[in-house]
Design a protein around this motif. Sequence first.
Motif, PDB file in Angstrom:
ATOM      1  N   ALA A 185       0.822  -1.211   0.000  1.00 58.92           N
ATOM      2  CA  ALA A 185       0.000   0.000   0.000  1.00 58.92           C
ATOM      3  C   ALA A 185       0.856   1.261   0.000  1.00 58.92           C
ATOM      4  CB  ALA A 185      -0.933   0.005   1.207  1.00 58.92           C
ATOM      5  N   ALA A 186       2.042   1.169   0.585  1.00 59.06           N
ATOM      6  CA  ALA A 186       2.931   2.337   0.686  1.00 59.06           C
ATOM      7  C   ALA A 186       3.701   2.601  -0.600  1.00 59.06           C
ATOM      8  CB  ALA A 186       3.915   2.141   1.837  1.00 59.06           C
ATOM      9  N   MET A 187       3.881   1.555  -1.423  1.00 53.95           N
ATOM     10  CA  MET A 187       4.700   1.690  -2.632  1.00 53.95           C
ATOM     11  C   MET A 187       3.850   1.949  -3.871  1.00 53.95           C
ATOM     12  SD  MET A 187       7.665  -1.214  -2.138  1.00 53.95           S
ATOM     13  CE  MET A 187       6.541  -2.602  -2.048  1.00 53.95           C
ATOM     14  N   ALA A 188       4.429   2.625  -4.840  1.00 54.22           N
ATOM     15  CA  ALA A 188       3.723   2.898  -6.094  1.00 54.22           C
ATOM     16  C   ALA A 188       3.890   1.725  -7.058  1.00 54.22           C
ATOM     17  CB  ALA A 188       4.283   4.164  -6.731  1.00 54.22           C
ATOM     18  N   GLY A 189       2.870   1.523  -7.884  1.00 52.15           N
ATOM     19  CA  GLY A 189       2.961   0.520  -8.943  1.00 52.15           C
ATOM     20  C   GLY A 189       2.743  -0.912  -8.505  1.00 52.15           C
ATOM     21  N   THR A 190       2.162  -1.121  -7.313  1.00 47.37           N
ATOM     22  CA  THR A 190       1.973  -2.479  -6.802  1.00 47.37           C
ATOM     23  C   THR A 190       0.496  -2.800  -6.563  1.00 47.37           C
ATOM     24  OG1 THR A 190       2.301  -1.686  -4.539  1.00 47.37           O
ATOM     25  CG2 THR A 190       4.240  -2.527  -5.689  1.00 47.37           C
ATOM     26  N   PHE A 215      -5.092   1.898   5.842  1.00 50.69           N
ATOM     27  CA  PHE A 215      -4.929   2.977   4.865  1.00 50.69           C
ATOM     28  C   PHE A 215      -4.863   4.344   5.548  1.00 50.69           C
ATOM     29  CE2 PHE A 215      -7.120   0.313   1.315  1.00 50.69           C
ATOM     30  CZ  PHE A 215      -5.967  -0.437   1.188  1.00 50.69           C
ATOM     31  N   GLN A 216      -5.548   4.488   6.679  1.00 50.75           N
ATOM     32  CA  GLN A 216      -5.456   5.737   7.446  1.00 50.75           C
ATOM     33  C   GLN A 216      -4.042   5.943   7.976  1.00 50.75           C
ATOM     34  OE1 GLN A 216      -8.494   5.303  10.430  1.00 50.75           O
ATOM     35  NE2 GLN A 216     -10.182   5.559   8.984  1.00 50.75           N
ATOM     36  N   VAL A 217      -3.412   4.840   8.410  1.00 42.35           N
ATOM     37  CA  VAL A 217      -2.016   4.917   8.873  1.00 42.35           C
ATOM     38  C   VAL A 217      -1.103   5.267   7.707  1.00 42.35           C
ATOM     39  CG1 VAL A 217      -0.105   3.662   9.941  1.00 42.35           C
ATOM     40  CG2 VAL A 217      -2.448   3.265  10.730  1.00 42.35           C
ATOM     41  N   ILE A 218      -1.357   4.684   6.537  1.00 46.06           N
ATOM     42  CA  ILE A 218      -0.577   4.992   5.334  1.00 46.06           C
ATOM     43  C   ILE A 218      -0.683   6.483   5.004  1.00 46.06           C
ATOM     44  CG2 ILE A 218      -0.376   4.616   2.824  1.00 46.06           C
ATOM     45  CD1 ILE A 218       0.628   2.247   4.457  1.00 46.06           C
ATOM     46  N   GLU A 219      -1.886   7.025   5.134  1.00 47.95           N
ATOM     47  CA  GLU A 219      -2.091   8.447   4.846  1.00 47.95           C
ATOM     48  C   GLU A 219      -1.273   9.322   5.791  1.00 47.95           C
ATOM     49  OE1 GLU A 219      -5.767  11.673   4.497  1.00 47.95           O
ATOM     50  OE2 GLU A 219      -6.132   9.550   4.161  1.00 47.95           O
ATOM     51  N   LYS A 220      -1.217   8.950   7.064  1.00 46.46           N
ATOM     52  CA  LYS A 220      -0.474   9.736   8.056  1.00 46.46           C
ATOM     53  C   LYS A 220       1.035   9.620   7.865  1.00 46.46           C
ATOM     54  CE  LYS A 220      -3.942   9.360  11.739  1.00 46.46           C
ATOM     55  NZ  LYS A 220      -4.256   8.730  13.039  1.00 46.46           N
ATOM     56  N   THR A 221       1.512   8.424   7.499  1.00 49.22           N
ATOM     57  CA  THR A 221       2.963   8.187   7.455  1.00 49.22           C
ATOM     58  C   THR A 221       3.586   8.403   6.080  1.00 49.22           C
ATOM     59  OG1 THR A 221       2.546   5.818   7.134  1.00 49.22           O
ATOM     60  CG2 THR A 221       2.961   6.560   9.386  1.00 49.22           C
ATOM     61  N   VAL A 222       2.831   8.105   5.032  1.00 46.86           N
ATOM     62  CA  VAL A 222       3.384   8.194   3.670  1.00 46.86           C
ATOM     63  C   VAL A 222       2.775   9.349   2.894  1.00 46.86           C
ATOM     64  CG1 VAL A 222       3.747   6.964   1.488  1.00 46.86           C
ATOM     65  CG2 VAL A 222       3.822   5.707   3.661  1.00 46.86           C
ATOM     66  N   GLY A 223       1.473   9.528   3.019  1.00 45.42           N
ATOM     67  CA  GLY A 223       0.836  10.631   2.314  1.00 45.42           C
ATOM     68  C   GLY A 223      -0.533  10.255   1.772  1.00 45.42           C
ATOM     69  N   LYS A 224      -1.342  11.283   1.495  1.00 42.63           N
ATOM     70  CA  LYS A 224      -2.715  11.073   1.050  1.00 42.63           C
ATOM     71  C   LYS A 224      -2.775  10.411  -0.318  1.00 42.63           C
ATOM     72  CE  LYS A 224      -7.156  13.429   0.715  1.00 42.63           C
ATOM     73  NZ  LYS A 224      -7.885  14.707   0.890  1.00 42.63           N
ATOM     74  N   GLU A 225      -1.836  10.747  -1.195  1.00 43.56           N
ATOM     75  CA  GLU A 225      -1.865  10.199  -2.555  1.00 43.56           C
ATOM     76  C   GLU A 225      -1.780   8.673  -2.547  1.00 43.56           C
ATOM     77  OE1 GLU A 225       0.612  10.449  -6.791  1.00 43.56           O
ATOM     78  OE2 GLU A 225       1.067  11.849  -5.161  1.00 43.56           O
ATOM     79  N   ARG A 226      -0.830   8.147  -1.760  1.00 42.69           N
ATOM     80  CA  ARG A 226      -0.682   6.694  -1.699  1.00 42.69           C
ATOM     81  C   ARG A 226      -1.912   6.046  -1.064  1.00 42.69           C
ATOM     82  NH1 ARG A 226       0.586   4.546  -5.063  1.00 42.69           N
ATOM     83  NH2 ARG A 226       0.391   2.616  -3.869  1.00 42.69           N
ATOM     84  N   ALA A 227      -2.449   6.684  -0.032  1.00 38.19           N
ATOM     85  CA  ALA A 227      -3.632   6.141   0.638  1.00 38.19           C
ATOM     86  C   ALA A 227      -4.826   6.102  -0.308  1.00 38.19           C
ATOM     87  CB  ALA A 227      -3.956   6.956   1.878  1.00 38.19           C
ATOM     88  N   GLU A 228      -5.006   7.172  -1.082  1.00 35.90           N
ATOM     89  CA  GLU A 228      -6.129   7.228  -2.009  1.00 35.90           C
ATOM     90  C   GLU A 228      -5.983   6.189  -3.118  1.00 35.90           C
ATOM     91  OE1 GLU A 228      -8.983   8.852  -1.826  1.00 35.90           O
ATOM     92  OE2 GLU A 228      -8.331   9.568   0.128  1.00 35.90           O
TER      93      GLU A 228
END
Length: 239
Positions: A185-190, A215-228
Amino acid sequence: MHKFKFLKWILFFAIILLKINKMNAQNSADRLNAMQQSLVAILALTATGDLENLKVQLNAALDAGVSINEIKEALVQLYAYCGFPRSLNALNIFKTVLEERKAKGITDNIGKEIVVENSTADRYEQGRKVLETLTKTAQAKPAPGFGEFAPRIDAFLKEHLFADIFNSDVLSYQQRELVTISALAAMAGTEGQLLAHIGMGSNTGITAGQIKTLFQVIEKTVGKERAETARTVISAMEK
């Protein structure tokens, strides 16, 4: 008569209270707890290579009660998903964190001993069976597509990841799927792999509510774009 009415009201409020407690327990079970959320944050930051914030979250996870060996196992598993460099970097940061905490007099929970004695003769078959357990689907030998095109990668996937790495019971299958989903979930293209592992996670008992918390944790730690982007995977599954 008044006494009877009084007892009736007490019973009524007791029933209401029991219902509220039951609802709260169900809602709580449908979310990741503090320890799980701390672990998700560690994995997301490892996958994205954010070592500065990783150090902060490692301390938070230890404070929340996640054991040393659970974190070690999770970081080792991640090398299969985000590569040796990021896994090794995270392990080195974790080593430093533990040394600093020990110097401050903090004693952390070591957890279950890491023991891996995998003497199975046919490790490919062992890994294939693990994958069948996770997917609840028969697994062809070799895997269609990539497995036929590159048999060696299929062997590495079955023999090493799903046989050797998954063979340690420090983490359950459910925890290991949580590890994988967090990284993907944190990485792009997966997104394709994320979709598959959300399905596997569901088979191990991970709920839709827990994925949403992840996904809420991903938004806080990595960013909204990755979470969305990750949330679109859930949307696709629900259609």
